[in-house]
Write an enzyme that holds these catalytic residues in place. Structure first.
Site, PDB file in Angstrom:
ATOM      1  N   CYS A  25      10.845  24.803 -51.221  1.00  0.00           N
ATOM      2  CA  CYS A  25      10.987  23.340 -51.336  1.00  0.00           C
ATOM      3  C   CYS A  25      12.427  22.906 -51.583  1.00  0.00           C
ATOM      4  CB  CYS A  25      10.064  22.796 -52.420  1.00  0.00           C
ATOM      5  SG  CYS A  25       8.324  22.928 -51.972  1.00  0.00           S
ATOM      6  N   HIS A  75       8.402   7.320 -44.431  1.00  0.00           N
ATOM      7  CA  HIS A  75       9.341   7.877 -43.454  1.00  0.00           C
ATOM      8  C   HIS A  75      10.788   7.878 -43.955  1.00  0.00           C
ATOM      9  CE1 HIS A  75       5.822   7.551 -40.896  1.00  0.00           C
ATOM     10  NE2 HIS A  75       6.393   8.508 -40.177  1.00  0.00           N
ATOM     11  N   GLU A 133       0.521  15.197 -53.232  1.00  0.00           N
ATOM     12  CA  GLU A 133       1.627  15.646 -52.388  1.00  0.00           C
ATOM     13  C   GLU A 133       1.082  16.451 -51.204  1.00  0.00           C
ATOM     14  OE1 GLU A 133       5.744  16.750 -53.946  1.00  0.00           O
ATOM     15  OE2 GLU A 133       4.782  18.695 -53.616  1.00  0.00           O
TER      16      GLU A 133
END
Length: 149
Positions: A25, A75, A133
């Site tokens: 990550c 986005h 998530e």
């Protein structure tokens, strides 16, 4: 009068990178987030009010959360302000949000609760926020765990 809770669900797509993280990550990657916002208060009891019997119109809650959270983060690429890769990312991406804290699910859910709480009418408050998530991983924020916020 009884306290009532109502919940509205939202979804958005967002990318982030975790500075100095010791796993994959640390790289820019995206998630399909699901956000559940639960507010608490007492329903209106006024026959003259078109919202009589409601805690808050679901449409008003939708507008508030979309304006303050979804429209902002959807986005986008979210990056911690101290990430040394930020200048390069700013050259590559148009919609970058720079956060004061590491953009983990935990920090985001806490910030979302604070943002929404400040925009609610005085008689209402956030009871809880749940932010997925992934389909199987989420963070939760509860007002009862955060009495000073």
């Amino acid at each position: 009068m009884s306290k009532i809770r109502i919940t509205k669900e939202f979804s958005f797509e967002m990318a982030h990178a975790l500075r100095n993280y010791d796993g994959p990550c640390r790289n820019i990657h995206g998630h399909s987030y699901k956000l559940f916002v639960t507010i608490i208060g007492e329903p209106k009891q006024d026959d003259a009010d078109p919202k009589n019997g409601m805690l808050m119109d679901f449409g008003a809650l939708k507008k508030l959360v979309n304006t303050e959270i979804v429209d902002k983060y959807d986005h986008s690429v979210v990056v911690y302000k101290n990430d040394e890769r930020l200048p390069e990312m700013q050259k590559l991406f148009e919609n970058i949000i720079i956060e004061a804290k590491q953009p983990t699910c935990e920090n985001l859910v806490s910030d979302f609760a604070s943002t929404i709480n400040t925009r609610l009418p005085d008689n209402l408050s956030v009871f809880s926020i749940k932010l997925y998530e992934t389909a199987t991983s989420y963070a939760e924020w509860y007002a009862s765990d955060n009495p000073t916020e």
